[in-house]
Design a protein around this motif. Structure first.
Motif, short mmCIF file in Angstrom:
data_model
loop_
_atom_site.label_atom_id
_atom_site.label_comp_id
_atom_site.label_asym_id
_atom_site.label_seq_id
_atom_site.Cartn_x
_atom_site.Cartn_y
_atom_site.Cartn_z
N GLY A 159 42.68 50.72 -10.97
CA GLY A 159 41.81 50.33 -9.85
C GLY A 159 40.68 49.42 -10.29
N PHE A 160 39.68 49.33 -9.41
CA PHE A 160 38.51 48.49 -9.67
C PHE A 160 37.23 49.31 -9.50
N LYS A 189 23.77 41.23 -5.04
CA LYS A 189 24.65 40.87 -6.15
C LYS A 189 25.72 41.93 -6.32
N PHE A 190 26.98 41.50 -6.29
CA PHE A 190 28.11 42.40 -6.51
C PHE A 190 28.77 42.06 -7.84
N SER A 191 29.15 43.12 -8.56
CA SER A 191 29.89 42.96 -9.82
C SER A 191 31.16 43.78 -9.73
N ILE A 192 32.29 43.21 -10.13
CA ILE A 192 33.60 43.84 -10.02
C ILE A 192 34.29 43.79 -11.37
N ALA A 193 34.94 44.90 -11.74
CA ALA A 193 35.74 44.94 -12.97
C ALA A 193 36.98 45.79 -12.73
N ALA A 194 38.07 45.42 -13.38
CA ALA A 194 39.30 46.21 -13.33
C ALA A 194 39.23 47.34 -14.35
N VAL A 195 39.91 48.45 -14.05
CA VAL A 195 39.96 49.60 -14.95
C VAL A 195 41.42 49.89 -15.27
N SER A 196 41.76 49.94 -16.56
CA SER A 196 43.13 50.23 -16.95
C SER A 196 43.40 51.73 -16.87
N LYS A 197 44.67 52.11 -16.95
CA LYS A 197 45.04 53.52 -16.88
C LYS A 197 44.51 54.32 -18.06
#
Length: 365
Positions: A286-287, A329-337
């Motif tokens: 997810g993110f 300000k928005f910050s987004i990052a992906a998260v691995s399993k």
């Protein structure tokens, strides 16, 4: 003006999500028990059920000795200590339930839940201040994001779900349900607060000659953690063998083309949109997002299944509604399993006044 930057979001989430990484112990009690066959028993740490029946919508059942599954009308929630899974790769997982009535458990939807909830100490639909009910995340002051319980599970509110068959277990009276690992990983990585159970069988009927019998939404029960340990639900997990002492460092693709889309006639919502490599999605759970440095709950953040050809959309109108500033300000990052976070993409977006927004469509009176 819209600006985009990249960086690391890991530190922002250390404090916010730290409690997801640690198990809970009460006295000398352990929530994890290993078996000789390589499986591990993980205890349910809290559970309850909620009801949409008119006179029961404000009731809670956090201390009831049974959990109830009644099609779409009554749903149960369980939770476990996510720290028990930290640093491990899940090979298989099964939810073990002991049937507590004559109606069988045959098929169940399992779902993440994207809002935290309060178990409470109610039984028999008691109205308990602060406990979670069908109408309220915390009765009576806080609803489920302005709606009811269905807003945060079974595909709504960026939740994940799967429908699985209940199979007879080796132990008499028990059934087992295969849990998709992503439902457990979502909990571990801060994208969920437990597992929702909904009976998929629903109404049943039998016919003998000219005799027809309909059972409308029959009550189906399993024992809860408030019964006793020999009957309480638990999760059986088999972890993959330990990896080499010095595994190769995991790399994770970053999201691309993060942009702000202003309101328009076709879609009156201000929103964020980004792209992610679809070939890399199998390794992503997810993110995570922040707004002005504060964590945004998983209810607001697109789930890994919500993309259209690798494009994710995140509506902002409700997140921005109570902000008195001129921009956010928005910050987004992906998260691995496995919990690895990608580089962060950040963007500054304007906060529009109500009069600057297009009128939303209203139903015809």
């Amino acid at each position: 003006m819209v600006t985009v930057t990249t960086g690391s979001l890991s530190r922002v989430f250390v404090a916010v999500f730290a409690w997801f990484a640690f198990g809970l112990s009460i006295g000398s009690y352990s929530f994890v028990h290993a078996y000789q066959d390589g499986w591990v028993r993980v205890e349910v740490a809290r559970d309850t059920w909620v009801s949409d029946f008119s006179s029961e919508r404000n009731g809670s059942n956090g201390a009831a000795p049974r959990l109830k599954l009644k099609s779409i009308q009554e749903l149960s929630i369980i939770d476990f200590q996510p720290g028990d899974f930290k640093g491990k790769e899940i090979a298989e997982a099964k939810l073990m339930l002991k049937v507590a009535a004559d109606k069988p458990i045959e098929r169940v939807t399992l779902s993440t839940i994207t809002a935290d909830w309060v178990e409470g100490n109610g039984t028999s639909y008691q109205v308990v201040p602060g406990a979670s009910t069908f109408r309220h995340r915390s009765h009576p002051k806080e609803t489920w994001y302005g709606s009811d319980f269905t807003a945060v599970c079974i595909g709504q509110g960026n939740s994940l779900y799967a429908s699985v068959d209940a199979k007879p277990a080796k132990e008499s009276g028990w059934v087992e349900l295969d849990i998709p690992p992503e439902l457990l990983l979502a909990r571990l990585h801060g994208l969920s607060y437990g597992i929702v159970l909904m009976d998929d069988t629903g109404s049943t009927w039998t016919r003998k000659g000219d005799e027809f019998k309909l059972e409308l939404f029959p009550n189906r029960y399993v024992y809860s953690r408030d019964s006793n340990r020999s009957s309480s639900p638990y999760i059986r997990v088999r972890f993959a063998p330990n990896k080499p002492a010095e595994p190769k460092k995991e790399s994770l693709s970053s999201l691309k083309d993060l942009r702000y889309l202003p309101p328009e006639k076709q879609d009156p919502r201000p929103r964020l949109q980004w792209q992610f490599d679809t070939t890399a999605l199998t390794n992503v759970i997810g993110f995570r997002a922040t707004m002005n440095g504060e964590a945004v709950g998983p209810y607001w953040v697109p789930s890994i299944r919500s993309h259209r050809k690798g494009v994710f959309t995140m509506p902002l109108e409700e997140l921005l509604a109570n902000d008195s500033g001129t921009s956010a300000k928005f910050s987004i990052a992906a998260v691995s399993k496995s919990g690895v976070m990608s580089d962060t993409a950040s963007i500054e977006v304007p906060i529009l006044k109500k009069e600057e927004l297009p009128a939303l469509l209203k139903p015809i009176p």
